[in-house]
Design an enzyme around this catalytic site. Structure first.
Site, PDB file in Angstrom:
ATOM      1  CG  ASP A  89      -3.839  -4.501   2.842  1.00  0.00           C
ATOM      2  OD1 ASP A  89      -4.509  -3.725   2.150  1.00  0.00           O
ATOM      3  OD2 ASP A  89      -3.219  -4.140   3.871  1.00  0.00           O
TER       4      ASP A  89
ATOM      5  CD  GLU B 253      -3.644  -2.093  -1.502  1.00  0.00           C
ATOM      6  OE1 GLU B 253      -4.245  -1.010  -1.472  1.00  0.00           O
ATOM      7  OE2 GLU B 253      -3.098  -2.610  -0.508  1.00  0.00           O
TER       8      GLU B 253
END
Length: 512
Positions: free
Chosen positions: A212, A248
């Site tokens: 993330d 990401e």
């Protein structure tokens, strides 16, 4: 010696681009906010029998528990510790799920939140998923333990401590994203704690990580963490296999931080993909489906071997992240099935399918006021199980797009045509297109406002095939349309613009 180290690191990076899916399986599914017990059952009863290669799970770490708003989905992205108890279940349930999914050949990829801890306004107390005490105001997380020394507060160059200018790469990486306490990943101690967390999961049997918020971490710090990761568990993976890393990074252009900076470390999420394909299928901005003849790198996307692609994800289906209103989701199911079908038929990238839950949307001035709502829950905030209806759909607010016949059958299509070239393109210069995958598959789309009626060269061997969109092959019959391919490889296609699903797909294993 320096050259050797560079070569070794480069080799590690290349290894981390491989999802390690079992032979003949190519697509992964994000079972967003599912409980571990339900994922274990889904691997056994549905994902393995239908050729899914892996599952992206929600963050398994201990997270904050919030009352205002009530148990939002994003509380999962606010770590309190690296203990493995979350709203999806306990460490034992997580371990059981990883084992059961691996045993039927379905990999598990963990959503790893390593850029930050909870928000600076998270308060103090035991309002966390394992009940651990913490004090966000004093940067005190004794269950790790982290103290105020382990955060980037002194490094951030803005008055607020928040990211104020995305044109300043140092701010983006050293300041807080939406008030989330930014970890000092340059410190050996912090790197060690993060690597220990990831290694515990690797040793339990996970195949890799969706990392993330990578744009908010320096590539060098990530390289240092990834370099400490163990090889995958040899009970389920070949010796010396490196964890699959996909990062990401929202890169739509126009900012100093680019996806390219992360390519050597693993794959990267290609956010342009869903945004552009959404614009094409919606026919916005003068886009036409015929323009996708050179889809992929020809559209300015990252190299094929670096990309992880998706039509929507948990952020942008709620208007967060990237892509804006062009993103197609389950709320627009007819277009969504076509867009996901296109992605799964096309060879570009590693493909991820979304599996969502419904919520009561409430738009004010174009913004959904309810975009925070978490998964279907009981009154006490615990997540509801995913019930499977007799028709194989899901109940209780779970959408389960991956179980929709059209999407499930296109996952199988992708497996059948894997390794075959994009071939035999046809278009009508508007929004009717067709393409094949060597001699193993062929797909036709009609996204125009009039009927498609055309004979096309498919590249497929002669015979009768079952369309896997309107139905599928069951025994020696088709439950939907039949397509007859002549000995010359040609077939006639009729697709009304009013059909429930205005596309047709056939593949080698759908032949009668």
């Amino acid at each position: 010696m320096q050259v050797f180290i560079l070569v070794a690191l480069f080799g590690v990076g290349l290894a981390q681009h491989d999802p390690h899916t079992k032979k003949g399986r190519t697509a992964i599914v994000h079972l967003f906010e599912w409980r571990w017990a339900d994922i274990a059952a889904e691997c056994e009863r549905f994902l393995a029998p239908n050729g899914f290669g892996g599952v992206q799970i929600s963050p398994p770490n201990e997270h904050i528990v919030l009352d205002q708003p009530w148990r939002p989905w994003w509380q999962r992205y606010q770590p309190i510790s690296y203990n493995l108890c979350s709203r999806s279940g306990s460490e034992e349930e997580l371990k059981d799920m990883i084992t059961r999914c691996n045993n039927v050949g379905v990999n598990i990829y963990v959503d790893a939140v390593i850029n930050h801890m909870c928000g600076s306004g998270g308060g103090k107390g035991t309002h966390s998923s394992c009940g651990s005490w913490f004090d966000a105001g004093k940067r005190n997380f004794p269950s790790v333990p982290y103290s105020s020394l382990d955060f980037n507060d002194q490094k951030c160059n803005t008055g607020s401590g928040e990211i104020e200018n995305y044109g300043d790469a140092s701010q983006v990486r050293d300041c807080r994203l939406s008030s989330l306490l930014d970890l000092a990943l340059e410190k050996e101690y912090v790197r060690g704690k993060v690597a220990d967390y990831m290694n515990k999961l690797i040793d339990m049997g996970v195949a890799g990580f969706r990392v993330d918020a990578c744009k908010h971490m320096w590539p060098g710090d990530l390289a240092a963490v990834y370099g400490r990761l163990h090889n995958l568990n040899t009970k389920w993976f070949p010796r010396d296999s490196r964890p699959f890393i996909y990062q990401e990074v929202i890169d739509l252009g126009g900012e100093p931080i680019t996806s390219r900076e992360y390519f050597h470390l693993g794959r990267v999420t290609e956010f342009k993909y869903g945004g552009k394909l959404g614009t094409v299928f919606r026919k916005w901005s003068g886009e036409k489906l015929c323009y996708t003849r050179n889809w992929g790198e020809g559209w300015g996307f990252m190299p094929n071997d670096k990309a992880l692609v998706f039509i929507d994800n948990h952020d942008n289906q709620r208007g967060h992240g990237a892509g804006g209103a062009s993103i197609i989701t389950f709320w627009d199911s007819r277009l969504y099935k076509m867009a996901v079908g296109y992605m799964l038929a096309h060879p570009y990238g590693v493909a991820r399918v979304m599996s969502s839950f419904r919520w009561d949307r409430h738009f004010v001035d174009g913004k959904d006021q309810n975009d925070w709502i978490g998964p279907p829950s009981h009154a006490n905030g615990s997540t509801k199980p995913v019930p499977i209806n007799p028709d194989q759909t899901c109940g209780d607010g779970w959408v389960c797009e991956h179980r929709w016949r059209q999407i499930k059958n296109m996952v199988i299509f992708r497996n059948v045509v894997n390794g075959q070239p994009h071939s035999n393109w046809w278009d009508n210069q508007h929004n009717q297109v067709a393409f094949g995958r060597g001699n193993r598959g062929f797909i036709v789309f009609n996204n125009d406002d009039w009927a498609l009626d055309v004979t096309l060269y498919t590249g497929m061997p002669g015979g009768t095939y079952c369309d896997v969109i309107s139905g599928q092959k069951e025994g020696n019959r088709c439950t939907g349309k039949q397509i007859s391919v002549g000995s010359d490889g040609r077939a006639h296609f009729r697709i009304s613009n009013t059909d429930e699903d205005p596309f047709v797909a056939i593949h080698a294993e759908s032949k009668l």
